[in-house]
Design a protein around this motif. Structure first.
Motif, PDB file in Angstrom:
ATOM      1  N   GLY A 290       0.827  -1.200   0.000  1.00  0.00           N
ATOM      2  CA  GLY A 290       0.000   0.000   0.000  1.00  0.00           C
ATOM      3  C   GLY A 290       0.865   1.254   0.000  1.00  0.00           C
ATOM      4  N   LEU A 291       0.519   2.191  -0.836  1.00  0.00           N
ATOM      5  CA  LEU A 291       1.308   3.426  -0.926  1.00  0.00           C
ATOM      6  C   LEU A 291       0.629   4.584  -0.209  1.00  0.00           C
ATOM      7  CD1 LEU A 291       2.452   3.197  -4.641  1.00  0.00           C
ATOM      8  CD2 LEU A 291       3.710   2.568  -2.598  1.00  0.00           C
ATOM      9  N   ASP A 292      -0.392   4.295   0.575  1.00  0.00           N
ATOM     10  CA  ASP A 292      -1.111   5.348   1.272  1.00  0.00           C
ATOM     11  C   ASP A 292      -0.221   6.087   2.263  1.00  0.00           C
ATOM     12  OD1 ASP A 292      -3.339   4.509  -0.102  1.00  0.00           O
ATOM     13  OD2 ASP A 292      -4.088   3.274   1.548  1.00  0.00           O
ATOM     14  N   ASN A 293       0.645   5.368   2.933  1.00  0.00           N
ATOM     15  CA  ASN A 293       1.473   5.971   3.978  1.00  0.00           C
ATOM     16  C   ASN A 293       2.942   6.083   3.575  1.00  0.00           C
ATOM     17  OD1 ASN A 293      -0.778   6.109   5.638  1.00  0.00           O
ATOM     18  ND2 ASN A 293      -0.453   4.052   6.400  1.00  0.00           N
ATOM     19  N   ALA A 294       3.249   5.966   2.307  1.00  0.00           N
ATOM     20  CA  ALA A 294       4.644   5.987   1.865  1.00  0.00           C
ATOM     21  C   ALA A 294       5.318   7.313   2.229  1.00  0.00           C
ATOM     22  CB  ALA A 294       4.730   5.749   0.361  1.00  0.00           C
ATOM     23  N   GLY A 295       4.631   8.411   2.060  1.00  0.00           N
ATOM     24  CA  GLY A 295       5.206   9.717   2.408  1.00  0.00           C
ATOM     25  C   GLY A 295       5.505   9.822   3.895  1.00  0.00           C
ATOM     26  N   ASP A 296       4.602   9.319   4.711  1.00  0.00           N
ATOM     27  CA  ASP A 296       4.815   9.347   6.156  1.00  0.00           C
ATOM     28  C   ASP A 296       6.029   8.509   6.541  1.00  0.00           C
ATOM     29  OD1 ASP A 296       2.554  10.902   6.378  1.00  0.00           O
ATOM     30  OD2 ASP A 296       1.238   9.198   6.796  1.00  0.00           O
ATOM     31  N   VAL A 297       6.189   7.361   5.903  1.00  0.00           N
ATOM     32  CA  VAL A 297       7.335   6.488   6.190  1.00  0.00           C
ATOM     33  C   VAL A 297       8.634   7.165   5.783  1.00  0.00           C
ATOM     34  CG1 VAL A 297       8.437   4.309   5.559  1.00  0.00           C
ATOM     35  CG2 VAL A 297       5.997   4.368   6.064  1.00  0.00           C
TER      36      VAL A 297
ATOM     37  N   GLY B 272       9.370   9.932   8.227  1.00  0.00           N
ATOM     38  CA  GLY B 272       9.768   9.332   9.499  1.00  0.00           C
ATOM     39  C   GLY B 272      11.207   8.827   9.458  1.00  0.00           C
ATOM     40  N   LEU B 273      11.585   8.167   8.372  1.00  0.00           N
ATOM     41  CA  LEU B 273      12.964   7.705   8.229  1.00  0.00           C
ATOM     42  C   LEU B 273      13.935   8.879   8.192  1.00  0.00           C
ATOM     43  CD1 LEU B 273      12.567   4.795   5.672  1.00  0.00           C
ATOM     44  CD2 LEU B 273      13.264   4.617   8.061  1.00  0.00           C
ATOM     45  N   PHE B 274      13.557   9.945   7.499  1.00  0.00           N
ATOM     46  CA  PHE B 274      14.406  11.132   7.450  1.00  0.00           C
ATOM     47  C   PHE B 274      14.621  11.708   8.843  1.00  0.00           C
ATOM     48  CE2 PHE B 274      14.813  15.760   7.308  1.00  0.00           C
ATOM     49  CZ  PHE B 274      15.964  15.881   6.553  1.00  0.00           C
ATOM     50  N   VAL B 275      13.564  11.804   9.611  1.00  0.00           N
ATOM     51  CA  VAL B 275      13.669  12.359  10.967  1.00  0.00           C
ATOM     52  C   VAL B 275      14.557  11.475  11.842  1.00  0.00           C
ATOM     53  CG1 VAL B 275      12.341  12.848  13.067  1.00  0.00           C
ATOM     54  CG2 VAL B 275      11.498  13.616  10.842  1.00  0.00           C
ATOM     55  N   VAL B 276      14.406  10.168  11.751  1.00  0.00           N
ATOM     56  CA  VAL B 276      15.208   9.244  12.558  1.00  0.00           C
ATOM     57  C   VAL B 276      16.688   9.346  12.178  1.00  0.00           C
ATOM     58  CG1 VAL B 276      15.672   6.792  12.971  1.00  0.00           C
ATOM     59  CG2 VAL B 276      13.333   7.659  13.065  1.00  0.00           C
ATOM     60  N   VAL B 277      16.977   9.358  10.881  1.00  0.00           N
ATOM     61  CA  VAL B 277      18.372   9.446  10.433  1.00  0.00           C
ATOM     62  C   VAL B 277      18.980  10.785  10.826  1.00  0.00           C
ATOM     63  CG1 VAL B 277      19.826   9.574   8.370  1.00  0.00           C
ATOM     64  CG2 VAL B 277      18.124   7.780   8.589  1.00  0.00           C
TER      65      VAL B 277
END
Length: 59
Positions: free
Chosen positions: A19-26, A29-34
């Motif tokens: 599902g690509l519904d939450n791809a932007g959120d993921v 989120g990865l950017f913030v964690v890194v």
């Protein structure tokens, strides 16, 4: 071809169920964690102090 169903076990079959519904959120989120990990490393390892010392010529 374009109208053919994906073959079983193929790459398109596997990606069709993602599902690509939450791809932007993921991605955000990865950017913030890194970014948080990089800033924490920068601070704890005193990277800036080492870079300034190297630029000044002291080992």
């Amino acid at each position: 071809m374009a109208g053919d169903p994906p073959e079983p076990g193929g790459m398109m079959c596997r990606t069709a169920v993602v599902g690509l519904d939450n791809a932007g959120d993921v991605i955000v989120g990865l950017f913030v964690v890194v970014r948080a990990a990089a800033l924490t490393y920068w601070r704890l390892a005193k990277v800036e102090r080492r870079w300034v010392a190297r630029a000044a010529g002291t080992p």
